[in-house]
Design an enzyme around this catalytic site. Structure first.
Site, PDB file in Angstrom:
ATOM      1  N   GLY A  87      62.059  99.624 104.595  1.00 37.83           N
ATOM      2  CA  GLY A  87      61.147 100.460 103.811  1.00 37.83           C
ATOM      3  C   GLY A  87      61.352 101.944 104.041  1.00 37.83           C
ATOM      4  N   GLU A 139      74.463 107.239 111.628  1.00 39.24           N
ATOM      5  CA  GLU A 139      75.442 107.153 110.539  1.00 39.24           C
ATOM      6  C   GLU A 139      75.723 108.545 110.004  1.00 39.24           C
ATOM      7  OE1 GLU A 139      73.932 104.623 107.405  1.00 39.24           O
ATOM      8  OE2 GLU A 139      74.624 102.829 108.435  1.00 39.24           O
ATOM      9  N   GLU A 183      73.191  97.589 104.738  1.00 33.38           N
ATOM     10  CA  GLU A 183      72.418  96.490 105.320  1.00 33.38           C
ATOM     11  C   GLU A 183      72.427  95.283 104.402  1.00 33.38           C
ATOM     12  OE1 GLU A 183      68.196  96.520 105.648  1.00 33.38           O
ATOM     13  OE2 GLU A 183      67.885  97.711 103.854  1.00 33.38           O
ATOM     14  N   ARG A 216      66.561  87.803 101.766  1.00 35.08           N
ATOM     15  CA  ARG A 216      65.391  87.322 101.013  1.00 35.08           C
ATOM     16  C   ARG A 216      65.524  87.748  99.555  1.00 35.08           C
ATOM     17  NH1 ARG A 216      63.396  92.267  99.989  1.00 35.08           N
ATOM     18  NH2 ARG A 216      63.607  93.819 101.640  1.00 35.08           N
TER      19      ARG A 216
END
Ligand code: ADP
Length: 446
Positions: free
Chosen positions: A164, A200, A287, A291
């Site tokens: 999120g 990163e 990533e 789901r």
């Protein structure tokens, strides 16, 4: 096939899952908090069980309560939806330990991909290109500085258990690094109970491109094309498109193959999304979400598949019913996330809906659990509706979206509908010229 599925979620996604179950002849059990007793998914499900008070911790995250509800009602599977317990490996294992099926990947795969440091290591080992950065987690200021100097400023510090858009801090130059590291660690700890962070390279103008995969756990995997989710605010998606206006069929096929080979090799099971940043012709893995995604409907629109149905079939032990060559892509789809928030300040606006009128017509889909008189509780995410349009071309989809937005009436609370009305008329969006920083810049200017 399952006889009865418990849906461990709320809102539009609970309704979405209920609808798929109904069409498959499967009975549904809704669970709900005290604040959600009159929610649409509760009204439509075959059975419902109250699992606790309003705060999520006491209800939608309350594992003993959910398991008890499933056992009492005799459910043979649990669908976790998205958010809440959907990426909780322990929950998946507990469901299985009670003799029920978790509709999702194995606990091991959820665990690996839930830790973004491990996920990146796994991606590297499977031959997927990643954003340059630290090898594993970063603990000290010295380590952080060494990595940042190596990849070059600006850098992004990210939470290993992040999600999120939380727990992310940019350091533009050396002087900002120390504070960014400590702030990211504190935010990660407060939000996820894990202060581990990694670093990163901060890309200056990337697009967010993600690939939807479907895999059966027997080594078979297919991809369903990409979604472009670059229109974001605070690293959270606001508007999504399938296809991306900038990806060629060759790039799609190439990236799709890398991803499906990797998923097949892992023997991944279920639906999954592999997220990349795309800049200067290169893709970099960030990533994997193990789901269903909020934006899954746009993939359904261009492929004609029902992803929840596929997910349930796979969880019941079926092999993939399609090969890659069976998947044909058609047209263009756009999704607008409509939140109960002030369209300029983004302050949440829960409360009672007065008059409600959803748009319709050719190529328009509304995934929402709203109805006239519904009271939006203040305890949960502010996403209240997803307006999805399909067109034979991107231009047709944009025109259709514009007219559907004009038809949509949600009275009684503030919503982000006015923002979407602005976006659909923006020259940059019409031209497909945007990156992940575009919306924030646009909002800061207006
Ligand atoms: P989360 O799991 O919190 O959603 P992600 O790793 O998926 O975090 O990243 C969310 C968004 O943050 C991306 O879509 C992108 O807009 C931005 N972002 C992430 N990593 C980078 C990066 N290295 N450079 C620039 N922006 C990034």
């Amino acid at each position: 096939m399952f006889k009865k599925v418990l849906i461990a979620n709320r809102g539009e996604i609970a309704l979405r899952i209920h609808r798929a179950c109904r069409e498959m002849g499967i009975k549904t059990v809704a669970v709900h908090s005290l604040a959600d007793s009159s929610a649409m998914h509760v009204r439509l499900a075959d059975e419902s069980v109250c699992i606790g008070p309003a705060p999520s911790k006491a209800s939608y995250l309350n594992i003993p309560s959910i398991i008890s509800a499933a056992l009492v009602t005799g459910a043979d599977a649990i669908h976790p939806g998205m958010g809440f317990l959907s990426e909780n490996a322990e929950f998946a294992a507990i469901v299985e330990a009670h003799g029920m099926t978790f509709i999702g990947p194995t606990p091991e795969h959820i665990h690996i991909m839930g830790d973004k440091v491990k996920a990146k290591e796994t991606a590297i080992s499977l031959g997927i290109p990643v954003v340059p950065g630290s090898k594993g987690a970063v603990e000290t200021e010295e380590e952080a500085l060494a990595v940042a100097r190596d990849v070059g400023f600006p850098v992004l510090i990210k939470a290993a258990s992040g999600g999120g858009g939380k727990g992310m801090k940019v350091a533009h130059f050396e002087g900002e690094l120390k504070d960014a590291l400590h702030l990211a660690k504190a935010e990660a700890d407060a939000n996820f109970g894990n202060s581990q962070v990694y670093i990163e390279k901060y890309l200056s103008a990337p697009r967010h491109i993600e690939i939807q995969v479907l895999a059966d756990g027997f080594g078979n995997a297919i991809h369903l094309g990409e979604r472009d989710c670059s229109i974001q605010r605070r690293h959270q998606k606001v508007w999504e498109e399938a296809f991306s206006p900038v990806i060629t069929p060759e790039q799609r096929a190439k990236l799709g193959k890398i991803v499906t080979d990797a998923m097949g090799q892992m023997k991944y099971r279920g639906v999954g999304t592999i997220e990349f940043l795309y800049e200067n012709g290169e893709f970099y893995f960030i990533e994997m979400n193990t789901r269903l995604q909020v934006e899954h409907p746009i993939t359904e629109m261009i492929t004609g598949l029902d992803l929840v149905e596929e997910q349930i079939r796979i969880a019941a032990g079926a092999h993939l019913q399609y090969k890659q060559e069976d998947i044909t892509f058609k047209g263009h789809a756009i999704e607008c996330r409509i939140n109960a928030e002030h369209p300029e300040t983004f302050v949440p606006s829960p409360g009672k809906i007065g008059y409600y009128h959803a748009p319709g017509g050719v190529g328009v889909r509304v995934d929402s659990a709203l109805y006239s008189g519904y009271n939006i509780p203040p305890h949960y995410d502010s996403l209240i509706s997803k307006l999805i349009v399909y067109g034979r071309t991107r231009q047709e989809a944009l025109m259709r979206l514009s007219r559907a937005l004009d038809e949509y009436i949600i009275d009684g609370v503030e919503t982000t509908l006015p923002l979407h009305k602005k976006l659909v008329k923006s020259a940059d969006i019409i031209g497909g010229n945007y990156d992940v920083h575009w919306l924030e810049k646009m909002l800061n200017m207006s």
